[in-house]
Enzyme design. Sequence first.
Site, short mmCIF file in Angstrom:
data_model
loop_
_atom_site.label_atom_id
_atom_site.label_comp_id
_atom_site.label_asym_id
_atom_site.label_seq_id
_atom_site.Cartn_x
_atom_site.Cartn_y
_atom_site.Cartn_z
N SER A 117 60.78 5.94 83.66
CA SER A 117 59.39 6.36 83.49
C SER A 117 59.14 7.70 84.17
O SER A 117 58.07 8.26 84.03
CB SER A 117 58.45 5.30 84.04
OG SER A 117 58.89 4.85 85.29
N HIS A 138 61.15 4.90 76.32
CA HIS A 138 60.23 4.45 77.36
C HIS A 138 59.24 3.44 76.79
O HIS A 138 58.34 3.80 76.03
CB HIS A 138 59.51 5.66 77.97
CG HIS A 138 58.66 5.31 79.14
ND1 HIS A 138 57.54 6.01 79.48
CD2 HIS A 138 58.79 4.32 80.05
CE1 HIS A 138 57.01 5.45 80.55
NE2 HIS A 138 57.74 4.44 80.92
N GLU A 150 57.81 5.80 73.96
CA GLU A 150 57.97 7.25 74.07
C GLU A 150 59.46 7.55 73.93
O GLU A 150 60.27 6.98 74.67
CB GLU A 150 57.53 7.75 75.45
CG GLU A 150 56.08 8.07 75.59
CD GLU A 150 55.75 8.56 77.01
OE1 GLU A 150 54.81 9.34 77.14
OE2 GLU A 150 56.40 8.15 77.98
N ASN A 188 52.68 8.73 81.41
CA ASN A 188 52.57 8.64 82.87
C ASN A 188 51.96 9.90 83.48
O ASN A 188 51.36 9.83 84.55
CB ASN A 188 53.93 8.35 83.50
CG ASN A 188 54.26 6.87 83.40
OD1 ASN A 188 53.37 6.04 83.27
ND2 ASN A 188 55.53 6.55 83.43
N1 CAA Z 1 54.49 -10.70 78.24
C1 CAA Z 1 54.34 -11.08 76.97
N2 CAA Z 1 53.13 -11.23 76.39
C2 CAA Z 1 52.04 -11.01 77.15
C3 CAA Z 1 52.12 -10.63 78.50
C4 CAA Z 1 53.43 -10.47 79.05
N3 CAA Z 1 53.62 -10.10 80.32
N4 CAA Z 1 50.87 -10.47 78.98
C5 CAA Z 1 50.04 -10.77 77.98
N5 CAA Z 1 50.73 -11.08 76.88
C6 CAA Z 1 50.20 -11.44 75.57
C7 CAA Z 1 49.47 -12.74 75.63
O1 CAA Z 1 50.36 -13.83 75.42
C8 CAA Z 1 48.51 -12.61 74.48
O2 CAA Z 1 49.21 -12.85 73.27
P1 CAA Z 1 48.52 -13.62 72.06
O3 CAA Z 1 47.40 -12.74 71.62
O4 CAA Z 1 49.64 -13.71 71.08
O5 CAA Z 1 48.07 -14.93 72.62
C9 CAA Z 1 48.15 -11.11 74.47
O6 CAA Z 1 49.20 -10.46 75.21
C10 CAA Z 1 46.83 -10.85 75.15
O7 CAA Z 1 46.92 -11.38 76.45
P2 CAA Z 1 45.71 -12.06 77.21
O8 CAA Z 1 44.76 -12.68 76.20
O9 CAA Z 1 46.24 -12.94 78.28
O10 CAA Z 1 45.01 -10.92 78.00
P3 CAA Z 1 44.43 -9.55 77.52
O11 CAA Z 1 43.79 -9.64 76.19
O12 CAA Z 1 43.65 -9.06 78.68
O13 CAA Z 1 45.71 -8.62 77.36
C11 CAA Z 1 47.17 -7.02 78.26
C12 CAA Z 1 46.61 -8.43 78.41
C13 CAA Z 1 47.92 -6.89 76.96
C14 CAA Z 1 48.13 -6.82 79.43
C15 CAA Z 1 45.96 -6.02 78.29
O14 CAA Z 1 45.15 -6.26 79.41
C16 CAA Z 1 46.38 -4.58 78.30
O15 CAA Z 1 46.68 -4.00 77.27
N6 CAA Z 1 46.40 -3.96 79.50
C17 CAA Z 1 46.83 -2.59 79.67
C18 CAA Z 1 48.33 -2.54 79.74
C19 CAA Z 1 48.84 -1.13 79.87
O16 CAA Z 1 48.13 -0.15 79.94
N7 CAA Z 1 50.18 -1.03 79.90
C20 CAA Z 1 50.86 0.23 80.05
C21 CAA Z 1 51.22 0.41 81.48
S1 CAA Z 1 52.01 1.96 81.73
C22 CAA Z 1 53.64 1.57 81.67
O17 CAA Z 1 54.05 0.46 81.51
C23 CAA Z 1 54.56 2.72 81.76
C24 CAA Z 1 55.19 3.00 83.03
O18 CAA Z 1 56.24 3.60 83.03
C25 CAA Z 1 54.53 2.73 84.32
#
Ligand code: CAA
Length: 280
Positions: A117, A138, A150, A188
């Site tokens: 990342s 990524h 990415e 990022n």
């Molecule tokens: N693994 C697999 N599936 C997951 C999961 C995980 N860890 N967390 C949530 N899910 C799935 C759930 O099972 C659910 O699936 P269904 O719709 O099939 O039931 C779906 O995602 C939605 O989950 P929830 O209803 O529990 O919760 P939510 O609607 O709040 O979604 C989220 C959770 C997808 C994490 C959402 O909050 C979100 O998009 N958050 C932002 C995440 C983000 O920005 N990620 C990028 C981070 S930056 C990065 O990763 C790069 C780096 O290098 C640092």
Amino acid sequence: MKTIGVIGAGQMGSGIAQVAAVSGYSVLLYDAFPGVAAKALSRIQAGLEKQVDKGRMTLAACDAAVAAITVADTLEQAAQAELVVEAAIEKAELKKELFAALDKAAGPDTILASNTSSISLTEIASATGRADKVIGMHFFNPAPVMKLVEVIKGYSTSQDTIDAIMAVVEKMGKISVLALDKAGFIVNRALDPMLNEAIFMLEEGVGTVEDIDNAMKYGCNHPMGPLALTDLIGLDVILAVMEVLYREYGDSKYRPAPLLRKMVRAGKLGKKTGEGFYKY
Ligand code: CAA
């Protein structure tokens, strides 16, 4: 491409293995710590079974995806693939050692990808004799859910390698963007300074954890607040990215928040350690 090796079975590696297996690839999953890859496979299976319960996947597809993942006992075994995706921790020296070993173990046509990342792809590629076949892939956390990959072009990455990886990303049902090898790439570089700023605000007492998160959730329609997201990604990961941005661009706007550094030193890394800005 039929087989993908995944190096590292933590949050990101297991997510990538799951995505690859569900998309029809055979997966060789390796982790340097004994037992970690087997545990990851059980977690993947449990996650996919939940999808079956929700009626989003057939039992046959779930079984096929689980059967497609083999736990590899050695790095050399995991390198016997057309593509190897490395998802180890964010330490440049470690990644370079891994890529040097993968370069020796893999066939001459194998593409070596890193899920880094923040670390320079060009630097990672320099540890191999195949810089044209080294590329960034990524993924975003949680990898099975987030649509973006990415694709990072290092200094010597060839167009053939980029094309092959774009095709893999498409087969995985994800969206790709191409980014040059500049610190933070696209996401990022934009996201992490925002998360870091939220931590500065918490430290200054501008708002509570809940108020800062609610402000961004309900004021900007973000799916989760910046402090909850930092907990999800891992405070250590955000600190590592901010350190790289600060060092590479030499601009004080990227200075890591002292509270972030302090919490990492205290081992409060977020969800994975049971405590960050929230308790889990
Ligand atoms: N693994 C697999 N599936 C997951 C999961 C995980 N860890 N967390 C949530 N899910 C799935 C759930 O099972 C659910 O699936 P269904 O719709 O099939 O039931 C779906 O995602 C939605 O989950 P929830 O209803 O529990 O919760 P939510 O609607 O709040 O979604 C989220 C959770 C997808 C994490 C959402 O909050 C979100 O998009 N958050 C932002 C995440 C983000 O920005 N990620 C990028 C981070 S930056 C990065 O990763 C790069 C780096 O290098 C640092």
